[in-house]
Scaffold this motif. Structure first.
Motif, PDB file in Angstrom:
ATOM      1  N   ILE A 205      -4.064  -1.123   3.460  1.00  0.00           N
ATOM      2  CA  ILE A 205      -4.471   0.004   4.295  1.00  0.00           C
ATOM      3  C   ILE A 205      -3.965   1.282   3.631  1.00  0.00           C
ATOM      4  CG2 ILE A 205      -2.413  -0.041   5.789  1.00  0.00           C
ATOM      5  CD1 ILE A 205      -4.399   0.367   8.151  1.00  0.00           C
ATOM      6  N   PRO A 206      -4.769   2.358   3.650  1.00  0.00           N
ATOM      7  CA  PRO A 206      -4.296   3.589   2.998  1.00  0.00           C
ATOM      8  C   PRO A 206      -3.076   4.162   3.714  1.00  0.00           C
ATOM      9  CG  PRO A 206      -6.661   3.690   3.478  1.00  0.00           C
ATOM     10  CD  PRO A 206      -6.125   2.489   4.193  1.00  0.00           C
ATOM     11  N   LEU A 207      -2.238   4.821   2.936  1.00  0.00           N
ATOM     12  CA  LEU A 207      -1.078   5.481   3.529  1.00  0.00           C
ATOM     13  C   LEU A 207      -1.510   6.823   4.112  1.00  0.00           C
ATOM     14  CD1 LEU A 207       1.986   5.425   4.003  1.00  0.00           C
ATOM     15  CD2 LEU A 207       2.242   6.634   1.828  1.00  0.00           C
ATOM     16  N   ALA A 208      -1.196   7.029   5.375  1.00  0.00           N
ATOM     17  CA  ALA A 208      -1.463   8.296   6.058  1.00  0.00           C
ATOM     18  C   ALA A 208      -0.344   8.479   7.067  1.00  0.00           C
ATOM     19  CB  ALA A 208      -2.823   8.246   6.767  1.00  0.00           C
ATOM     20  N   THR A 232       0.996  -4.804  -2.110  1.00  0.00           N
ATOM     21  CA  THR A 232       0.617  -4.171  -3.373  1.00  0.00           C
ATOM     22  C   THR A 232       0.049  -2.784  -3.078  1.00  0.00           C
ATOM     23  OG1 THR A 232      -1.574  -5.186  -3.217  1.00  0.00           O
ATOM     24  CG2 THR A 232       0.060  -6.348  -4.545  1.00  0.00           C
ATOM     25  N   SER A 233       0.273  -2.315  -1.848  1.00  0.00           N
ATOM     26  CA  SER A 233      -0.374  -1.088  -1.408  1.00  0.00           C
ATOM     27  C   SER A 233       0.594   0.104  -1.525  1.00  0.00           C
ATOM     28  CB  SER A 233      -0.862  -1.306   0.030  1.00  0.00           C
ATOM     29  OG  SER A 233      -1.741  -0.305   0.402  1.00  0.00           O
ATOM     30  N   ARG A 234       1.381   0.373  -0.491  1.00  0.00           N
ATOM     31  CA  ARG A 234       2.343   1.476  -0.528  1.00  0.00           C
ATOM     32  C   ARG A 234       3.615   1.033   0.188  1.00  0.00           C
ATOM     33  NH1 ARG A 234      -0.693   3.077  -3.585  1.00  0.00           N
ATOM     34  NH2 ARG A 234      -1.738   5.084  -3.829  1.00  0.00           N
ATOM     35  N   PRO A 235       4.778   1.390  -0.328  1.00  0.00           N
ATOM     36  CA  PRO A 235       6.031   0.919   0.287  1.00  0.00           C
ATOM     37  C   PRO A 235       6.216   1.446   1.701  1.00  0.00           C
ATOM     38  CG  PRO A 235       6.475   2.589  -1.401  1.00  0.00           C
ATOM     39  CD  PRO A 235       5.020   2.232  -1.515  1.00  0.00           C
ATOM     40  N   GLY A 256       5.936 -10.977  -1.678  1.00  0.00           N
ATOM     41  CA  GLY A 256       5.433 -10.612  -3.000  1.00  0.00           C
ATOM     42  C   GLY A 256       5.280  -9.103  -3.002  1.00  0.00           C
ATOM     43  N   LEU A 257       6.062  -8.424  -3.826  1.00  0.00           N
ATOM     44  CA  LEU A 257       6.119  -6.963  -3.753  1.00  0.00           C
ATOM     45  C   LEU A 257       5.823  -6.321  -5.103  1.00  0.00           C
ATOM     46  CD1 LEU A 257       9.429  -6.707  -1.685  1.00  0.00           C
ATOM     47  CD2 LEU A 257       7.083  -6.603  -0.816  1.00  0.00           C
ATOM     48  N   ASP A 258       5.009  -5.265  -5.062  1.00  0.00           N
ATOM     49  CA  ASP A 258       4.714  -4.516  -6.292  1.00  0.00           C
ATOM     50  C   ASP A 258       5.068  -3.040  -6.143  1.00  0.00           C
ATOM     51  OD1 ASP A 258       3.632  -4.429  -8.974  1.00  0.00           O
ATOM     52  OD2 ASP A 258       1.888  -3.379  -8.151  1.00  0.00           O
ATOM     53  N   VAL A 259       5.396  -2.610  -4.918  1.00  0.00           N
ATOM     54  CA  VAL A 259       5.629  -1.179  -4.672  1.00  0.00           C
ATOM     55  C   VAL A 259       6.947  -0.977  -3.929  1.00  0.00           C
ATOM     56  CG1 VAL A 259       3.196  -0.540  -4.728  1.00  0.00           C
ATOM     57  CG2 VAL A 259       4.190  -1.339  -2.585  1.00  0.00           C
ATOM     58  N   TYR A 260       7.642   0.119  -4.251  1.00  0.00           N
ATOM     59  CA  TYR A 260       9.003   0.322  -3.766  1.00  0.00           C
ATOM     60  C   TYR A 260       9.218   1.777  -3.384  1.00  0.00           C
ATOM     61  CZ  TYR A 260       8.916  -4.003  -6.298  1.00  0.00           C
ATOM     62  OH  TYR A 260       8.531  -5.247  -6.733  1.00  0.00           O
ATOM     63  N   ASP A 261      10.156   1.989  -2.442  1.00  0.00           N
ATOM     64  CA  ASP A 261      10.486   3.351  -2.021  1.00  0.00           C
ATOM     65  C   ASP A 261      10.906   4.207  -3.207  1.00  0.00           C
ATOM     66  OD1 ASP A 261       9.937   2.986   0.612  1.00  0.00           O
ATOM     67  OD2 ASP A 261      11.992   2.490   1.190  1.00  0.00           O
TER      68      ASP A 261
END
Lengths: 324, 320
Positions: A205-208, A232-235, A256-261
């Motif tokens: 889902i897009p980050l907003a 894999t979207s946004r942290p 399973g994580l690809d994105v981080y703060d």
């Protein structure tokens, strides 16, 4: 023109495009990340142009205002404008160009992580390299439930592949309806059902402002003890504290994580050592093909700007097709 | 007393996944966790009435069968088996039954995709480097827009094709008897063997093992592959010539994902274990918890049915 290329982690910037074809551009790649805005300003003070990869470095107004020499920003694969203050660039007379990007590479990575988690490829591969043979059991996908949070441009292809693997595919997002999921053969469920019933839950889902923290502690608490969460979207879509706690306490099967703060992820971060985390270093879009597009189109963008006829401009009067 | 041997239970789950005591008080069950060599097998299995085999891990050639005088029933997990000498078994009055495939038929294509994606995006390497504190050392390859080559478009290969298309790939296929008419319904294009190796960005093997397919992928085929293309083998080790593959991996000409080997378990000092440009898994194709639960339950059911004089899922039987 002095051009700084930021966050060239793989030291690939100079080989990815024929910079020698633009003699008037002096290219200076930086392979490390500037976490601190002051460090970033110091780094860029003497440059006319900066190229950035996706959203690796943010450009808030304060940074832009501190760089009076900066006239051109070569953005790449820019999708949302949260990480660059576009109104500020206009006021300051900085032209922002961008490039295309293949988004399906993220769909591919998402399935790499799902299959890796379910079949324990990482653990088996590591054991195998160390002399072992079959240390545990994976889980089959067929008959399991895949929960897709957000059935948009990423969620739809992810869901279709899940169906082909024989999974029961469900989806939820704040405005999703059965009428919109039915054509994809996907069951529209409530948020509670999505979290309670999924064996694998993947976020697309897009980050907003409205989706920050959309995966809350209460949602994670509803998940099955052996379920996997894939992001894999946004942290910022996930309450990271709640996720880390659930992983520490083994209340879910893993993540399973690809994105981080913070990226690059700090060396001592628990995601690097938790046994139930399969972590990749934000490589969703990192493929040879995407990097070729980023560098070749950025070189074209730089040449066009130098020639006084900029192309692929995303902060001009006409809304570019590149930015949605 | 009936003596049952359950073989090659590497993960030590046979007793957990099914209740063997349901076979009755007059049945004793021994479980072997470590693989047995053929000589060791002859010595250690001579006193058993029933052997429960895990897939093709222990071959039963005539020479071994003749050394097992007490053997009456063999239950092998999964469907097709090529390592049992059925004639020799029948001649000695042995019945051979199998189990259903359960989810194992889905599990192998899943693993093939896991290996393709892992090889394309350097996943085990990047994961390991995350553990070690680094960040983004590699640049992967996009699959969308590329060509998937399937060697074999049967039960397993035909499951691969639509998934390749869903990833945005063009799908080509070859096997000795494949025609355009047979390939088209799966969304695949039948091509020559040469063309498959020359044009594919990822190649996945889904034909049976055996003499006919030994060394089907040799030095010439590997040389014909595009630089950096991915070769995935989840079928049987000998289909790919190991020496030719090892050389290509070491020279960085291609990448690979391997689940099967000439010798299994692969010897600890085998050069593949340390080879670059390859994702390695230890023959996990059919190894999932769900598949094993079904295998062991079906095994117990098969023993039960045989004892009642009505064997089920029979592959070979005396007088049949």
């Amino acid at each position: 023109m002095r051009l700084a290329i930021l966050d060239d982690y793989q030291n690939a910037a100079l080989r990815m495009a024929d910079w020698s074809s633009a003699q008037q551009i002096e290219v200076v790649p930086f392979t490390d990340h500037a976490h601190d805005p002051r460090q970033l300003v110091a780094r860029l003070r003497d440059f006319d142009a900066v190229m950035r990869i996706r959203e690796r470095t943010e450009f808030p107004r304060a940074v832009l205002e501190a760089l009076p020499r900066l006239k051109l920003m070569l953005a790449t694969g820019m999708r949302i404008s949260r990480s660059v203050d576009l109104p500020a660039t206009r006021e300051l007379g900085i032209t922002v160009c961008s490039t295309e990007v293949h988004h399906h590479t993220t769909v591919e990575l998402t399935w790499g992580l799902i299959l890796g988690l379910m079949r324990r490829i990482h653990a088996e591969a590591a054991s195998f390299r160390a002399g072992g043979w079959q240390v545990g059991f994976g889980r089959g996908l067929s008959g399991k439930t895949l929960g897709v949070l957000g059935l948009g441009s990423m969620g739809v292809p992810v869901s279709q592949i899940g169906k082909l693997f024989g999974m029961n595919v469900t989806a939820w997002s704040p405005n999703l309806t059965p009428e919109r999921t039915a054509p994809h053969g996907v069951t529209c469920v409530s948020k509670e059902e999505l979290f309670a019933n999924s064996d694998v839950l993947t976020i697309h889902i897009p980050l907003a402002d409205s989706t920050v923290g959309i995966v809350s502690a209460a949602d994670i608490a509803r998940m099955k003890r052996d379920a996997y969460l894939v992001n894999t979207s946004r942290p910022a879509l996930v309450d990271q504290k709640a996720l880390t706690a659930a992983l520490f306490e083994r209340r879910i099967g893993g993540a399973g994580l690809d994105v981080y703060d913070v990226e690059p992820l700090p060396v001592d971060h628990p995601y690097r050592s938790l046994p139930n985390v399969l972590a990749t270093p934000h490589i969703g879009f990192v493929t040879e093909e995407n990097h070729r597009i980023f560098y070749e189109q950025s070189l074209e963008n730089a040449k066009a700007w130098l020639a006084g006829a900029p192309i692929r401009v995303v902060n001009g009067d006409q809304a570019s097709e590149l930015i949605k | 007393m009936i003596r049952v041997a359950v073989l090659d239970d590497y993960q030590n789950v046979a007793r957990r996944y099914v209740d063997w005591s349901s076979l009755g008080d007059d049945v004793t069950v021994d479980v072997f966790g470590e693989p047995l060599g053929s000589e060791e097998a002859a010595a250690r299995l001579a006193d058993y009435d029933v052997l429960c085999l895990m897939r093709e891990r222990l071959p039963l050639p005539r020479s071994l069968i003749e050394k097992l005088p007490r053997l009456k029933l063999v239950v092998v997990t999964g469907g097709r088996v090529r390592v049992i000498d059925f004639d020799a078994a029948v001649a000695q009055g042995i019945t051979v039954c199998h189990t259903s495939a359960g989810e194992s038929e889905h599990a192998t294509p899943e693993l093939a995709w896991a290996l393709i994606l892992a090889a394309a995006r350097h996943l085990p390497d990047e994961f390991q480097r995350m553990r070690e504190g680094s960040w983004q050392q590699t640049i992967g390859t996009t699959l969308g827009g590329k060509t998937l080559g399937l060697i074999g478009l049967g039960k397993l290969g035909s499951r691969m094709a639509p998934i390749g298309r869903a990833f945005g790939m063009r799908v080509v296929a070859w096997s000795p008897n494949l025609t355009q008419e047979k390939a088209a319904p799966h969304g695949a294009e039948a091509v020559s063997k040469t063309s498959l190796f020359e044009t594919s960005d990822a190649i996945s093997i889904h034909i049976p093992g055996g003499a006919a397919s030994k060394d089907l992928v040799g030095a010439a085929e590997i040389d014909a592959m595009k630089p950096g293309a991915i070769l995935v083998n989840t079928s049987r080790g000998p289909i790919v010539n190991e020496a030719a593959l090892l050389a290509a991996l070491k020279e960085g000409r291609i990448r690979a994902g391997l689940d099967v080997y000439d010798i299994e378990p692969l010897p600890k000092d085998h050069p593949l274990r340390t080879a670059p440009n390859v994702v390695l898994s230890p023959h996990l194709g059919f190894v999932t918890e769900g598949a094993y639960r079904a295998f062991y339950q079906d095994t117990v059911d098969a023993i039960q049915a045989w004892r009642m004089g009505k064997p089920i899922r029979v592959l070979a039987a005396p007088g049949a």
